[in-house]
Design an enzyme around this catalytic site. Structure first.
Site, PDB file in Angstrom:
ATOM      1  N   HIS A 256     -58.101  31.368  21.774  1.00  0.00           N
ATOM      2  CA  HIS A 256     -57.551  29.821  21.553  1.00  0.00           C
ATOM      3  C   HIS A 256     -56.516  30.317  22.738  1.00  0.00           C
ATOM      4  O   HIS A 256     -55.628  30.532  22.903  1.00  0.00           O
ATOM      5  CB  HIS A 256     -56.679  30.006  20.349  1.00  0.00           C
ATOM      6  N   PHE A 257     -56.776  29.894  23.411  1.00  0.00           N
ATOM      7  CA  PHE A 257     -57.987  29.750  24.856  1.00  0.00           C
ATOM      8  C   PHE A 257     -58.649  31.146  25.392  1.00  0.00           C
ATOM      9  O   PHE A 257     -57.022  31.265  26.326  1.00  0.00           O
ATOM     10  CB  PHE A 257     -58.071  28.643  25.115  1.00  0.00           C
TER      11      PHE A 257
END
Length: 157
Positions: free
Chosen positions: A58-59
């Site tokens: 993420h991410f």
């Protein structure tokens, strides 16, 4: 001894948090609590680091702390001050009940120091509602109202 003569708890380090919260790595999302005013208000501190497992996905190219984890950190701060102030010797557990009016205003990234301001706005029996604001460098990044219930080991839910 009356409560007026007792030393008031003004801060809680990681050892105090581990003593009252059931959460452990990777889900303990607060490092310290300061400015404690009984079970009414406090400021939680979360030092956000790249080593946290949620940043893997993420991410990968642009790590951002998931909003749901910011809300969980707010709830842990509220729950911790409730448990730290308990007068009974029976162990308590805080159950997160609701999230209302959650808003996310800017990303929280590795290297940020997240300040989590919680203030009790309502209490009925063992259920409390808190107004919560998260800030980084004096800028509001998230806000929400959370409600939680304290249960003790020998009570039924």
């Amino acid at each position: 001894m009356s409560d007026d003569n007792q030393t008031k708890l003004e801060a809680a380090d990681i050892q105090a948090l581990l003593a009252v919260l059931p959460h452990r790595y990777p889900f303990l999302l607060i490092d310290r609590i300061v400015d404690i005013d009984g079970d009414v208000s406090a400021t939680g501190i979360k030092n956000v680091t790249i080593n946290e497992p949620h940043f893997t996905g993420h991410f990968p190219e642009n790590p951002i702390m998931p909003g749901v984890l910011i809300v969980e950190a707010m709830a842990q701060t509220a729950g911790a001050i409730s448990l730290l102030q308990r007068k009974t010797g029976r162990p308590g557990v805080v159950y997160f009940m609701t999230i209302d009016s959650a808003k996310f205003r800017r990303p929280v990234v590795p290297g940020d120091r997240l300040l989590l301001y919680v203030k009790k706005i309502k209490q009925r029996a063992n259920i409390s509602k808190y107004e919560c604001v998260a800030e980084v460098d004096g800028v509001k990044v998230a806000e929400a109202e959370v409600a939680a219930m304290i249960s003790v080991a020998d009570e039924n839910l």
